[in-house]
Design a protein around this motif. Structure first.
Motif, PDB file in Angstrom:
ATOM      1  N   LEU A 171      -6.375  20.184  22.284  1.00  0.00           N
ATOM      2  CA  LEU A 171      -5.386  21.256  22.479  1.00  0.00           C
ATOM      3  C   LEU A 171      -4.941  21.325  23.941  1.00  0.00           C
ATOM      4  O   LEU A 171      -3.749  21.441  24.238  1.00  0.00           O
ATOM      5  N   SER A 172      -5.915  21.205  24.858  1.00  0.00           N
ATOM      6  CA  SER A 172      -5.553  21.197  26.287  1.00  0.00           C
ATOM      7  C   SER A 172      -4.634  20.030  26.598  1.00  0.00           C
ATOM      8  O   SER A 172      -3.667  20.167  27.348  1.00  0.00           O
ATOM      9  N   GLY A 173      -4.955  18.881  26.012  1.00  0.00           N
ATOM     10  CA  GLY A 173      -4.116  17.699  26.216  1.00  0.00           C
ATOM     11  C   GLY A 173      -2.698  17.936  25.726  1.00  0.00           C
ATOM     12  O   GLY A 173      -1.721  17.566  26.375  1.00  0.00           O
ATOM     13  N   LEU A 174      -2.601  18.600  24.566  1.00  0.00           N
ATOM     14  CA  LEU A 174      -1.275  18.887  24.008  1.00  0.00           C
ATOM     15  C   LEU A 174      -0.475  19.811  24.929  1.00  0.00           C
ATOM     16  O   LEU A 174       0.737  19.650  25.077  1.00  0.00           O
ATOM     17  N   THR A 175      -1.163  20.768  25.555  1.00  0.00           N
ATOM     18  CA  THR A 175      -0.410  21.675  26.440  1.00  0.00           C
ATOM     19  C   THR A 175       0.223  20.886  27.585  1.00  0.00           C
ATOM     20  O   THR A 175       1.270  21.275  28.091  1.00  0.00           O
ATOM     21  N   ARG A 176      -0.412  19.769  27.968  1.00  0.00           N
ATOM     22  CA  ARG A 176       0.202  18.925  29.010  1.00  0.00           C
ATOM     23  C   ARG A 176       1.288  18.029  28.420  1.00  0.00           C
ATOM     24  O   ARG A 176       2.378  17.911  28.962  1.00  0.00           O
ATOM     25  N   MET A 177       0.980  17.411  27.272  1.00  0.00           N
ATOM     26  CA  MET A 177       1.950  16.464  26.688  1.00  0.00           C
ATOM     27  C   MET A 177       3.226  17.158  26.220  1.00  0.00           C
ATOM     28  O   MET A 177       4.285  16.547  26.186  1.00  0.00           O
ATOM     29  N   LEU A 178       3.105  18.411  25.827  1.00  0.00           N
ATOM     30  CA  LEU A 178       4.291  19.150  25.387  1.00  0.00           C
ATOM     31  C   LEU A 178       4.842  20.025  26.511  1.00  0.00           C
ATOM     32  O   LEU A 178       5.690  20.877  26.293  1.00  0.00           O
ATOM     33  N   GLY A 179       4.319  19.797  27.704  1.00  0.00           N
ATOM     34  CA  GLY A 179       4.699  20.647  28.831  1.00  0.00           C
ATOM     35  C   GLY A 179       6.022  20.241  29.456  1.00  0.00           C
ATOM     36  O   GLY A 179       6.706  19.329  28.983  1.00  0.00           O
ATOM     37  N   PRO A 180       6.383  20.940  30.541  1.00  0.00           N
ATOM     38  CA  PRO A 180       7.674  20.705  31.184  1.00  0.00           C
ATOM     39  C   PRO A 180       7.863  19.237  31.577  1.00  0.00           C
ATOM     40  O   PRO A 180       6.936  18.592  32.058  1.00  0.00           O
ATOM     41  N   GLY A 181       9.034  18.717  31.305  1.00  0.00           N
ATOM     42  CA  GLY A 181       9.357  17.345  31.693  1.00  0.00           C
ATOM     43  C   GLY A 181       9.132  16.329  30.592  1.00  0.00           C
ATOM     44  O   GLY A 181       9.640  15.219  30.662  1.00  0.00           O
ATOM     45  N   ASN A 182       8.364  16.703  29.564  1.00  0.00           N
ATOM     46  CA  ASN A 182       8.064  15.732  28.507  1.00  0.00           C
ATOM     47  C   ASN A 182       8.889  15.946  27.242  1.00  0.00           C
ATOM     48  O   ASN A 182       8.762  15.172  26.300  1.00  0.00           O
ATOM     49  N   THR A 183       9.650  17.006  27.217  1.00  0.00           N
ATOM     50  CA  THR A 183      10.424  17.303  26.010  1.00  0.00           C
ATOM     51  C   THR A 183      11.887  17.493  26.374  1.00  0.00           C
ATOM     52  O   THR A 183      12.235  17.630  27.538  1.00  0.00           O
TER      53      THR A 183
END
Lengths: 429, 163
Positions: A380-392
């Motif tokens: 879940l922590s990883g997802l907060t980074r992967m779906l974070g600003p700049g990646n979407t």
């Protein structure tokens, strides 16, 4: 004059009898428009709003005057330009634009006309969410009234300026509130966001310069013109200018909406205006500005509501309408409810959002059902980074990650408890 | 031998629907921009958008029916299958969820003897979830047709059906 400290809601009565055109005119309504089109150049209007320090009330907080000044107006005066009022209020926990449109529709209409004059737009749309039936009815009536009095249409107040406003009702999708997705929705397409640049102010609706402002933002404009920059800059208590509609919902004594100075302490909103927590409930945390803002805790009650102060505390002021988490609501389940919303409302255009949000939901459901593992919290922590600003492609997924990342930080024990209970079951089996 | 049947311009649409859709088209630079409005006009007259209507509207707006289907299936409030005369949307977003939305939904469904999305036996109602209705200070809320019911309690059935 009465209620000069509450310009946005001065016509809104406790009995909720809405303001007619005559009511609106009797408290200075359409005087700002008269001043703008008869005494000021469009550039002057932009400068007034810039000097007033008005920032967008839809959540992002971009300077309104600055946005207007980015519209190319000099190159080709015959070019069609558009102004759009973003009335697609759908951020969970947010109920401020509804009040403004239902109770004082002319305030929004005057704001739109002045804004359109400032950017020399000839056509404006109110992009209204479908479910706001009463707002649609009252806006239609108000538009007819404004046309009949010469505030809207050809040669407004005998000036050179003409404008038509169309009410467009949408068919429901959270992503339509995103500026470029809104453009696609208005063009009758699927509401997927567009790549930026070009920005809408340069190439928006059908490729033409288009300004999109939130309802509450536009409602500030008539008063800035009517009463002046200096008066406006005297309204706030903090770093940002003006007043704002602040709200709170959840297990508080008096859920509601209040027009207060920018920079008001959060404690005052929750404890005084909302009357504190309902009996038997304690404050556990809150989302300060809608579903897509980070949780804050009781220790943050003395943070003041302005863009910088809330950001410094680790969240965003967002829409300024708070959702209260009490001590008897499970924060993990609350986050699941939020993520289900975001997963459903993702437009599916970019992969991290389309796949990452349902994955988030699956993990949270598993944890709550007792099937979670400690590693899931790392995922879940990883997802907060992967779906974070700049990646979407747009801000939907990063917004969705804000309550999750702060819940993992502040309520980690609640997540772990579900997992520990599961382990206990396994060991005893 | 049968007489040839005279075909209307856009098969399946009524004159009123065509007139309303054309009025909507005039608000935009491009007629396909009226697509969502057109689908809503169809729903106003027929409650939902059938395949036949979708094809007819696409023809009227001079867009492909695949493109219009993409639009129709994207938006939450366009129904591509039949619904009851009144659609009851209960808000299931965060504040309403916290204050009992699921309980209300269960009560309504049990009373009507339907699952979410089904039509009640008398053809009157369909219950569907909806995202935040923007009335969180009166949560939980339910939109019954176009009427918003505020502060709904465990007496939801009474409050909504008046019985």
């Amino acid at each position: 004059m009465e209620n000069m400290d509450k310009p946005l809601t001065k016509n809104i009565r406790p009995d909720r009898v809405f303001a007619t055109l005559a009511d609106y005119e009797s408290t200075g309504g359409y005087q700002g428009l008269r001043k703008a089109v008869t005494q000021l150049q469009p550039k002057d209007v932009q400068q007034w709003v810039k000097d007033a320090g008005l920032r967008g009330r839809g959540g992002a907080g971009f300077g309104t005057g600055l946005k207007w000044s980015m519209v190319p107006v000099d190159d080709d005066s015959s070019q069609t330009r558009y102004l759009i009022a973003n009335a697609d209020e759908m951020e969970p926990g947010t109920f401020k634009d509804r009040l403004l449109m239902e109770q004082d529709p002319h305030q929004l209409i005057e704001g739109i006309i002045i804004a359109a004059y400032a950017v020399q737009a000839s056509i404006a749309y109110i992009f209204l969410r479908s479910e706001y039936h009463l707002a649609a009815l009252r806006l239609e009536t108000a538009l007819r009234g404004a046309r009949a009095k010469g505030y809207l249409g050809e040669h407004i107040l005998n000036s050179e300026f003409s404008l038509e406003i169309h009410l467009h009702t949408s068919a429901g999708r959270y992503i339509c509130g995103e500026e470029t997705a809104l453009l696609n929705a208005l063009e009758g397409k699927r509401a997927t966001p567009r790549a930026k640049p070009p920005f809408a102010v340069v190439s928006g609706l059908w490729g033409r310069p288009t300004v999109i402002n939130n309802v509450e933002t536009l409602c500030n404009v008539p008063h800035i013109l009517n009463y002046g920059v200096e008066w406006y800059r005297g309204l706030s208590m903090g770093a940002d200018q003006g007043t704002k509609l602040f709200g709170a919902s959840g297990r508080i004594k008096h859920p509601g909406l209040w027009e207060l100075p920018m920079g008001v302490p959060i404690r005052e909103i929750i404890e005084e205006h909302a009357g504190g927590m309902q009996d038997g409930y304690k404050l556990r945390g809150f989302l300060p500005g809608g579903a897509s803002t980070d949780f804050l805790l009781p220790e943050h009650l003395d943070v003041v509501m302005d863009y910088e102060a809330v950001a410094k505390a680790g969240s965003r002021m967002g829409t300024g309408t708070m959702i209260i988490l009490d001590d008897r609501t499970c924060p993990v389940q609350m986050v699941l409810n939020l993520e289900q919303f975001f997963a459903q409302e993702s437009c599916g255009w970019c992969t991290p959002c389309r796949d990452g949000l349902p994955w988030t939901v699956t993990l949270l459901k598993d944890i709550i059902a007792g099937r979670g593992r400690l590693e899931d919290l790392d995922i879940l922590s990883g997802l907060t980074r992967m779906l974070g600003p700049g990646n979407t492609f747009c801000a939907l997924a990063p917004g969705a990650m804000e309550p999750l990342q702060s819940a993992l930080k502040y309520f980690r024990k609640d997540f772990e408890r579900y997992i520990a209970e599961d382990n206990a079951v396994v060991e005893s089996a | 031998m049968k007489e040839p049947i005279e075909k209307p311009d856009f098969e399946g649409l009524s004159l009123a629907e065509i007139r309303e859709i054309k009025a909507g088209m005039s608000h935009y630079e491009d007629k396909t921009a009226a697509s969502i409005e057109a689908l809503k006009i169809i729903q106003k007259h027929r409650r939902w958008v059938s395949d036949e209507c979708l094809v007819a509207v696409a023809e009227l707006l001079e867009m492909s029916s695949a493109q219009l289907e993409g639009v129709a299936t994207f938006y939450n409030l366009i129904y591509r299958q039949p619904v009851g005369k009144t659609v009851i949307h209960y808000c299931n977003s965060v504040t309403c969820w916290m204050l009992g939305a699921e309980d209300i939904s269960e009560r309504l469904c049990r009373y009507l003897n339907v699952e979410l999305g089904e039509i009640s036996a008398d053809g009157e109602y369909t219950v569907l979830p909806i995202v935040c209705l923007g009335a969180c200070d009166h949560a939980p809320v339910v939109l019954v047709g176009d009427k918003l019911k505020l502060d709904v309690t465990e007496n939801a059935v009474n409050e909504i059906f008046g019985r």
